[in-house]
Design an enzyme around this catalytic site. Structure first.
Site, PDB file in Angstrom:
ATOM      1  N   ASP A   1       2.834   5.081  -5.412  1.00 23.74           N
ATOM      2  CA  ASP A   1       2.374   6.293  -5.118  1.00 23.74           C
ATOM      3  C   ASP A   1       2.984   7.409  -5.563  1.00 23.74           C
ATOM      4  O   ASP A   1       3.723   7.983  -4.708  1.00 23.74           O
ATOM      5  CB  ASP A   1       1.788   6.123  -3.524  1.00 23.74           C
ATOM      6  CG  ASP A   1       1.129   7.658  -3.410  1.00 23.74           C
ATOM      7  OD1 ASP A   1       0.950   8.486  -4.166  1.00 23.74           O
ATOM      8  OD2 ASP A   1       0.656   7.508  -2.127  1.00 23.74           O
TER       9      ASP A   1
ATOM     10  N   GLU B   1      -1.665   6.076  -8.531  1.00 23.29           N
ATOM     11  CA  GLU B   1      -2.470   7.065  -8.203  1.00 23.29           C
ATOM     12  C   GLU B   1      -2.315   8.347  -8.702  1.00 23.29           C
ATOM     13  O   GLU B   1      -1.261   9.003  -9.039  1.00 23.29           O
ATOM     14  CB  GLU B   1      -2.329   7.360  -6.440  1.00 23.29           C
ATOM     15  CG  GLU B   1      -3.271   8.305  -6.022  1.00 23.29           C
ATOM     16  CD  GLU B   1      -3.339   8.179  -4.313  1.00 23.29           C
ATOM     17  OE1 GLU B   1      -2.927   7.479  -3.794  1.00 23.29           O
ATOM     18  OE2 GLU B   1      -3.386   9.102  -3.982  1.00 23.29           O
TER      19      GLU B   1
ATOM     20  N   ASP C   1       0.705  -1.270  -0.073  1.00 23.74           N
ATOM     21  CA  ASP C   1      -0.132  -0.082   0.152  1.00 23.74           C
ATOM     22  C   ASP C   1       0.923   1.231  -0.057  1.00 23.74           C
ATOM     23  O   ASP C   1       1.980   1.446   0.750  1.00 23.74           O
ATOM     24  CB  ASP C   1      -1.012  -0.068   1.345  1.00 23.74           C
ATOM     25  CG  ASP C   1      -2.104   0.986   1.335  1.00 23.74           C
ATOM     26  OD1 ASP C   1      -2.617   1.235   0.321  1.00 23.74           O
ATOM     27  OD2 ASP C   1      -2.405   1.382   2.328  1.00 23.74           O
ATOM     28  N   HIS C   2       0.534   2.290  -0.783  1.00 24.23           N
ATOM     29  CA  HIS C   2       1.436   3.608  -1.026  1.00 24.23           C
ATOM     30  C   HIS C   2       2.773   3.477  -0.987  1.00 24.23           C
ATOM     31  O   HIS C   2       3.697   3.902  -0.389  1.00 24.23           O
ATOM     32  CB  HIS C   2       1.259   4.590   0.182  1.00 24.23           C
ATOM     33  CG  HIS C   2      -0.620   4.715   0.320  1.00 24.23           C
ATOM     34  ND1 HIS C   2      -0.832   5.886  -0.640  1.00 24.23           N
ATOM     35  CD2 HIS C   2      -1.538   4.527   0.902  1.00 24.23           C
ATOM     36  CE1 HIS C   2      -2.151   5.973  -0.457  1.00 24.23           C
ATOM     37  NE2 HIS C   2      -2.606   5.271   0.697  1.00 24.23           N
TER      38      HIS C   2
ATOM     39  N   THR D   1      -8.565   3.002   9.062  1.00 22.16           N
ATOM     40  CA  THR D   1      -8.906   3.704  10.287  1.00 22.16           C
ATOM     41  C   THR D   1     -10.095   2.939  11.026  1.00 22.16           C
ATOM     42  O   THR D   1      -9.866   2.822  12.088  1.00 22.16           O
ATOM     43  CB  THR D   1      -9.188   4.963   9.860  1.00 22.16           C
ATOM     44  OG1 THR D   1      -8.205   5.763   9.384  1.00 22.16           O
ATOM     45  CG2 THR D   1      -9.763   6.113  11.100  1.00 22.16           C
TER      46      THR D   1
HETATM   47  P1  13P Z   1      -8.784   5.039   5.946  1.00 13.49           P
HETATM   48  O1  13P Z   1      -7.883   6.041   6.742  1.00 13.49           O
HETATM   49  O2  13P Z   1     -10.005   5.703   5.601  1.00 13.49           O
HETATM   50  O3  13P Z   1      -9.130   3.982   6.666  1.00 13.49           O
HETATM   51  O4  13P Z   1      -7.999   5.022   4.467  1.00 13.49           O
HETATM   52  C1  13P Z   1      -7.034   3.707   4.517  1.00 13.49           C
HETATM   53  C2  13P Z   1      -6.471   3.681   3.212  1.00 13.49           C
HETATM   54  O5  13P Z   1      -6.493   4.559   2.146  1.00 13.49           O
HETATM   55  C3  13P Z   1      -5.337   2.864   3.044  1.00 13.49           C
HETATM   56  O6  13P Z   1      -4.522   3.072   1.744  1.00 13.49           O
HETATM   57  O1  G3H Z   2      -3.180   4.825   3.725  1.00 14.82           O
HETATM   58  C1  G3H Z   2      -2.301   4.759   4.864  1.00 14.82           C
HETATM   59  C2  G3H Z   2      -2.538   3.283   5.656  1.00 14.82           C
HETATM   60  O2  G3H Z   2      -3.698   4.019   6.461  1.00 14.82           O
HETATM   61  C3  G3H Z   2      -1.325   3.125   6.129  1.00 14.82           C
HETATM   62  O3  G3H Z   2      -1.074   3.700   7.217  1.00 14.82           O
HETATM   63  O4  G3H Z   2       1.407   4.083   6.658  1.00 14.82           O
HETATM   64  O5  G3H Z   2       0.492   4.297   9.230  1.00 14.82           O
HETATM   65  O6  G3H Z   2       0.684   2.403   7.877  1.00 14.82           O
HETATM   66  P1  G3H Z   2       0.598   3.675   7.671  1.00 14.82           P
HETATM   67 ZN    ZN Z   3      -4.663   4.797   1.130  1.00 17.48          ZN
END
Ligand code: 13P
Ligand code: G3H
Ligand code: ZN
Length: 330
Positions: free
Chosen positions: A126, A156, A104-105, A278
């Site tokens: 990202d 993205e 993720d990201h 979240t």
């Molecule tokens: P939330 O903070 O709304 O859960 O989004 C999570 C997210 O986009 C992780 O990439």
């Molecule tokens: O979008 C990001 C996710 O909520 C992950 O968050 O980088 O704090 O692990 P983090």
């Molecule tokens: Zn995200």
């Protein structure tokens, strides 16, 4: 399914799995193409530890729902690549399991390459903070590295809101994904999925007033782009969970998330992957705080971590229902 294998075949299979030549995990592209076709979305749930992995994978298998296990660079730093990857891989061997493991990201090219080379079935690059052409360049580079290995790539375009107060509506709109740019971005990068900015933001404080998403922009993007679309920052921020946490010592202020109706509307308009972090963090914290507050003599971590894990199960179950992915495991 009942398959019998000879000892030699089994040994070969185990060696191949160990070398990551064969994976029980599937790609995002496979899950998202099926979702697009079927008019539902797949949840991408963030993990950082064993309790979250168990809650997500067991709930998904119980409901025969595909899920994407999302791992951020922060999660890898916190828990370690092998620890998280091997737990997810073991879970993927469960009956009724259809899981992808996704970075993720991703921003650090070393981390992205490590994930591509070591069993992740999907990575996100990202580049949303970069100028358009630079975002295309770096995203294209990741696609070139990932594609030969059968790993999906999410890019993205546009900037998610949040982080800054007092920004005007026009400034806000400038951050939304531009539909024409989205079409060009997809064409020039070859990504498998595109994350769009339509008014959501990460974290618990998404809206000051009435929650509003730019559905018109989403519709226009969907009409110009023929790959699955992704909604980040999609947590609903359940008021009951915020209240529960606050009743037991938390101080989570005026938190507000994306309403369920907006998620349904977005899925109808082409969102196939919905990112949730979240909501699970809040539920885990609320359930754990309650357990600790009710039993001040408690110091067995399994008891309070287990309570937190139940909170995450509840979130995953309700999201699977909301996204329409129950029963879709192939
Ligand atoms: P939330 O903070 O709304 O859960 O989004 C999570 C997210 O986009 C992780 O990439
Ligand atoms: O979008 C990001 C996710 O909520 C992950 O968050 O980088 O704090 O692990 P983090
Ligand atoms: Zn995200």
């Amino acid at each position: 399914m009942n398959i019998s294998l000879r000892r030699d075949d089994l040994d070969q299979l185990n060696i191949a799995i160990h070398r990551k030549e064969i994976s029980v995990l599937v790609t995002n592209r496979k899950l998202l193409d099926a979702a697009r076709e079927g008019g539902y979305a797949v949840g991408a749930f963030n993990i950082n530890n064993m309790e979250f992995i168990q809650a997500i994978t067991e709930t998904a298998a119980e409901h025969r729902s595909p899920v994407i296990i999302a791992v951020s660079e922060g999660a890898l730093k916190y828990a370690g690549f092998e620890n998280l990857f091997s737990m997810v891989e073991i879970a993927a061997g469960m009956e009724n399991a259809e899981f992808a493991i996704h970075l993720d990201h991703g921003r650090d090219m070393e981390v992205i390459e490590h994930c591509i080379d070591n069993g992740f079935t999907s990575v996100m690059i990202d580049g949303s903070h970069l100028p358009f052409d630079e975002n295309i360049e770096i995203t294209r580079e990741v696609v070139e590295k990932a594609s030969p290995k059968g790993v999906s790539v999410e890019g993205e375009l546009g900037k998610l809101a949040g982080g800054e107060d007092n920004i005007s509506v026009s400034e806000q709109e400038a951050r939304f994904t531009n539909p024409d740019e989205a079409a060009e971005f997809v064409e020039r990068t070859g990504v498998d999925a595109l994350a769009v900015a339509i008014g959501t933001s990460h974290g618990a404080y998404k809206f000051k007033g009435e929650p509003q998403l730019a559905m018109d922009i989403l519709e226009e993007i969907a009409s110009k782009v023929s790959i699955p679309l992704v909604l980040h920052g999609a947590s609903g921020v359940n008021p009951d969970h915020v209240k529960l946490a606050n009743q037991h010592g938390a101080d989570i202020g005026d938190a507000r998330g994306v309403p369920d109706d907006a998620i349904r509307a977005a899925v109808k308009r082409g969102i196939c992957k919905v990112n949730i972090d979240t909501d699970m963090r809040i539920a885990f914290t609320a359930f754990m705080r309650k357990k600790l507050a009710e039993s001040p003599d408690l110091f067995d971590p399994r008891k309070y971590l287990g309570a937190g894990r139940d909170g995450v199960r509840e979130v995953v179950r309700t999201k699977i229902e909301l996204f329409g992915s129950a029963g879709k495991t192939g």
